[in-house]
Design a protein around this motif. Sequence first.
Motif, PDB file in Angstrom:
ATOM      1  N   SER A 214     -71.722  36.245 125.107  1.00 57.95           N
ATOM      2  CA  SER A 214     -70.572  36.275 124.143  1.00 57.95           C
ATOM      3  C   SER A 214     -70.437  38.348 124.124  1.00 57.95           C
ATOM      4  CB  SER A 214     -70.407  35.766 123.335  1.00 57.95           C
ATOM      5  OG  SER A 214     -69.262  36.585 122.530  1.00 57.95           O
TER       6      SER A 214
ATOM      7  N   ASP B 250     -68.714  39.597 121.569  1.00 55.42           N
ATOM      8  CA  ASP B 250     -68.866  39.220 120.350  1.00 55.42           C
ATOM      9  C   ASP B 250     -70.014  38.768 119.608  1.00 55.42           C
ATOM     10  OD1 ASP B 250     -68.418  38.617 117.676  1.00 55.42           O
ATOM     11  OD2 ASP B 250     -66.191  38.085 118.002  1.00 55.42           O
TER      12      ASP B 250
ATOM     13  N   THR C 197     -71.278  38.143 116.724  1.00 46.97           N
ATOM     14  CA  THR C 197     -70.765  37.042 115.555  1.00 46.97           C
ATOM     15  C   THR C 197     -69.648  35.824 115.871  1.00 46.97           C
ATOM     16  OG1 THR C 197     -68.396  37.767 115.263  1.00 46.97           O
ATOM     17  CG2 THR C 197     -70.839  39.054 114.015  1.00 46.97           C
ATOM     18  N   ASP C 198     -69.520  35.648 117.482  1.00 47.79           N
ATOM     19  CA  ASP C 198     -68.798  34.274 117.798  1.00 47.79           C
ATOM     20  C   ASP C 198     -69.193  33.595 119.150  1.00 47.79           C
ATOM     21  OD1 ASP C 198     -66.874  32.293 118.875  1.00 47.79           O
ATOM     22  OD2 ASP C 198     -65.113  33.498 118.044  1.00 47.79           O
TER      23      ASP C 198
ATOM     24  N   SER D  41     -64.168  35.596 123.044  1.00 43.82           N
ATOM     25  CA  SER D  41     -65.041  36.615 124.346  1.00 43.82           C
ATOM     26  C   SER D  41     -66.276  35.836 124.676  1.00 43.82           C
ATOM     27  CB  SER D  41     -66.049  37.296 122.212  1.00 43.82           C
ATOM     28  OG  SER D  41     -66.537  36.416 121.754  1.00 43.82           O
TER      29      SER D  41
END
Length: 320
Positions: free
Chosen positions: A129, A131, A133-134, A141
């Motif tokens: 990803s 991101d 955090t995700d 992402s």
Amino acid sequence: GLSGSMNYDEASEEDDDEAEERSRSLSPNTESTRPASASSTKSTTECLPLGSPSAEGSSVEVDNLEEFVLRPAPRGVTVKCRISRDKKGMDRGLYPTYYMHLEREDGKKVFLLAGRKRKKSKTSNYLISVDATDLSREAESFIGKLRSNLMGTKFTVYDNGTNPSKTPGALLEETNTRQELAAVCYETNVLGFKGPRKMTVIIPGMNMNFERVPVRPACEQESLLSKWQNHSLENLIELHNKAPVWNDDTQSYVLNFHGRVTQASVKNFQIVHDNDPDYIVMQFGRVAEDIFTLDFNYPMCALQAFAIGLSSFDSKLACE
């Protein structure tokens, strides 16, 4: 300056950390920066005047993250990165998260990619990803994934396109079908030979504009691994890990990472083309228990390099 000429840890994965602390070898810096070319003789459309890898990562600018991680490194520039492994959280460290940061010349770090192994998957399957955090499959992402075979010896790197086998009979737009960005093969050590790993990396070739040739297999026979196994390497680039040299003084295999690696590990490697073993397309190695450096050059991109690094973390009993 001193550069790490690294020993290969010949212990098992479990003994990795202890043995790495014991076996270290430092040698004077003998960095070479001669121009190099690694074009494959097996392809008619590849064009890889790779240039000198001596330039630093300072000229690398991350404007659009999604585009940057898929774009080949600028020719003549070594993109220097760092991977950190976070074992905290659930599952007693069985599913750590890996983060890749670009190392800038001013000392600042720029986040590029995060990856984590998926649970409840029959084979090793890493989501990647943009991101930190995700790391969910459905997130916007989501940028790519790394998947292994059952043995954990062969890996394929995909972008975030659609799997053609999941939509049989549907007329997918060509641009929506997923691309294969790389394949990694680890040679099995079935006889228990305690030496360095042997890796083969297959990536798509480059066109005359220094852009990656898309590889979008509609079936298994068109995959990078199948083409490589059938010796059908047109528009593909075959790379191998640089063979380390046995050092009688340290009684171990060594490679010169020019100061970018400071701890011995079976995971340390350099990827080169057979035509030009002095041009390091990618190198990966340990500097602390959960910190690794990852440097790559044209024609590799950040997503390819990160996924190849993740494959090295994966437990391959047949290769140890």
